[in-house]
Design a protein around this motif. Structure first.
Motif, PDB file in Angstrom:
ATOM      1  N   HIS A 196       7.494  -6.248   3.811  1.00 45.04           N
ATOM      2  CA  HIS A 196       7.313  -4.896   4.349  1.00 45.04           C
ATOM      3  C   HIS A 196       7.828  -3.845   3.359  1.00 45.04           C
ATOM      4  N   LEU A 197       9.016  -4.076   2.798  1.00 44.82           N
ATOM      5  CA  LEU A 197       9.555  -3.128   1.826  1.00 44.82           C
ATOM      6  C   LEU A 197       8.674  -3.024   0.588  1.00 44.82           C
ATOM      7  N   SER A 198       8.127  -4.155   0.158  1.00 44.83           N
ATOM      8  CA  SER A 198       7.238  -4.142  -1.011  1.00 44.83           C
ATOM      9  C   SER A 198       5.964  -3.346  -0.723  1.00 44.83           C
ATOM     10  N   LEU A 199       5.428  -3.493   0.468  1.00 47.33           N
ATOM     11  CA  LEU A 199       4.220  -2.745   0.823  1.00 47.33           C
ATOM     12  C   LEU A 199       4.496  -1.253   0.936  1.00 47.33           C
ATOM     13  N   VAL A 200       5.661  -0.896   1.458  1.00 47.11           N
ATOM     14  CA  VAL A 200       6.032   0.517   1.534  1.00 47.11           C
ATOM     15  C   VAL A 200       6.192   1.088   0.126  1.00 47.11           C
ATOM     16  N   ALA A 201       6.818   0.328  -0.778  1.00 48.00           N
ATOM     17  CA  ALA A 201       6.979   0.785  -2.155  1.00 48.00           C
ATOM     18  C   ALA A 201       5.630   0.929  -2.848  1.00 48.00           C
ATOM     19  N   LEU A 202       4.719   0.006  -2.571  1.00 46.08           N
ATOM     20  CA  LEU A 202       3.381   0.094  -3.149  1.00 46.08           C
ATOM     21  C   LEU A 202       2.648   1.322  -2.636  1.00 46.08           C
ATOM     22  N   LYS A 203       2.798   1.600  -1.347  1.00 46.11           N
ATOM     23  CA  LYS A 203       2.161   2.778  -0.768  1.00 46.11           C
ATOM     24  C   LYS A 203       2.720   4.056  -1.394  1.00 46.11           C
ATOM     25  N   LEU A 204       4.029   4.105  -1.627  1.00 48.31           N
ATOM     26  CA  LEU A 204       4.632   5.266  -2.283  1.00 48.31           C
ATOM     27  C   LEU A 204       4.154   5.400  -3.729  1.00 48.31           C
ATOM     28  N   GLU A 205       3.997   4.264  -4.394  1.00 45.15           N
ATOM     29  CA  GLU A 205       3.552   4.268  -5.782  1.00 45.15           C
ATOM     30  C   GLU A 205       2.100   4.769  -5.906  1.00 45.15           C
ATOM     31  N   LEU A 206       1.274   4.321  -4.977  1.00 44.73           N
ATOM     32  CA  LEU A 206      -0.145   4.711  -5.049  1.00 44.73           C
ATOM     33  C   LEU A 206      -0.375   6.135  -4.559  1.00 44.73           C
ATOM     34  N   GLY A 207       0.447   6.599  -3.650  1.00 44.93           N
ATOM     35  CA  GLY A 207       0.369   7.969  -3.170  1.00 44.93           C
ATOM     36  C   GLY A 207      -0.974   8.274  -2.513  1.00 44.93           C
ATOM     37  N   ASP A 208      -1.674   9.295  -3.043  1.00 44.05           N
ATOM     38  CA  ASP A 208      -2.940   9.737  -2.475  1.00 44.05           C
ATOM     39  C   ASP A 208      -4.052   8.692  -2.644  1.00 44.05           C
ATOM     40  N   LYS A 209      -3.971   7.876  -3.645  1.00 42.44           N
ATOM     41  CA  LYS A 209      -5.001   6.863  -3.861  1.00 42.44           C
ATOM     42  C   LYS A 209      -5.058   5.876  -2.713  1.00 42.44           C
TER      43      LYS A 209
END
Length: 76
Positions: A58-71
């Motif tokens: 879950h934390l990894s997916l949240v970090a990925l979502k933050l990294e990708l941002g608008d994309k």
């Protein structure tokens, strides 16, 4: 790291359980309480390890979502 520690403890308790059952049969002793406690501890550690693993995902997916941002929101 916590999930890995719990998984390791679970494996060690399972190995101890096998040794306990073997020793009890060899010595013709009744150690049901120790077997129950060891088995329960092993299962609780295994469940804790799975929960820690899911939380880590879950934390990894949240970090990925933050990294990708608008994309991330454009892809859906």
């Amino acid at each position: 790291k916590f999930g890995l520690a719990l998984a390791s403890v679970s494996v060690l308790l399972a190995a101890l359980l096998v040794i306990l059952v073997f020793a009890a049969a060899l010595l013709e002793k009744d150690c049901a309480l120790f077997v129950i406690v060891t088995f329960s501890g092993s299962l609780l550690c295994l469940v804790g390890a799975v929960l820690a693993f899911l939380y880590d995902i879950h934390l990894s997916l949240v970090a990925l979502k933050l990294e990708l941002g608008d994309k991330f929101s454009d892809a859906g």
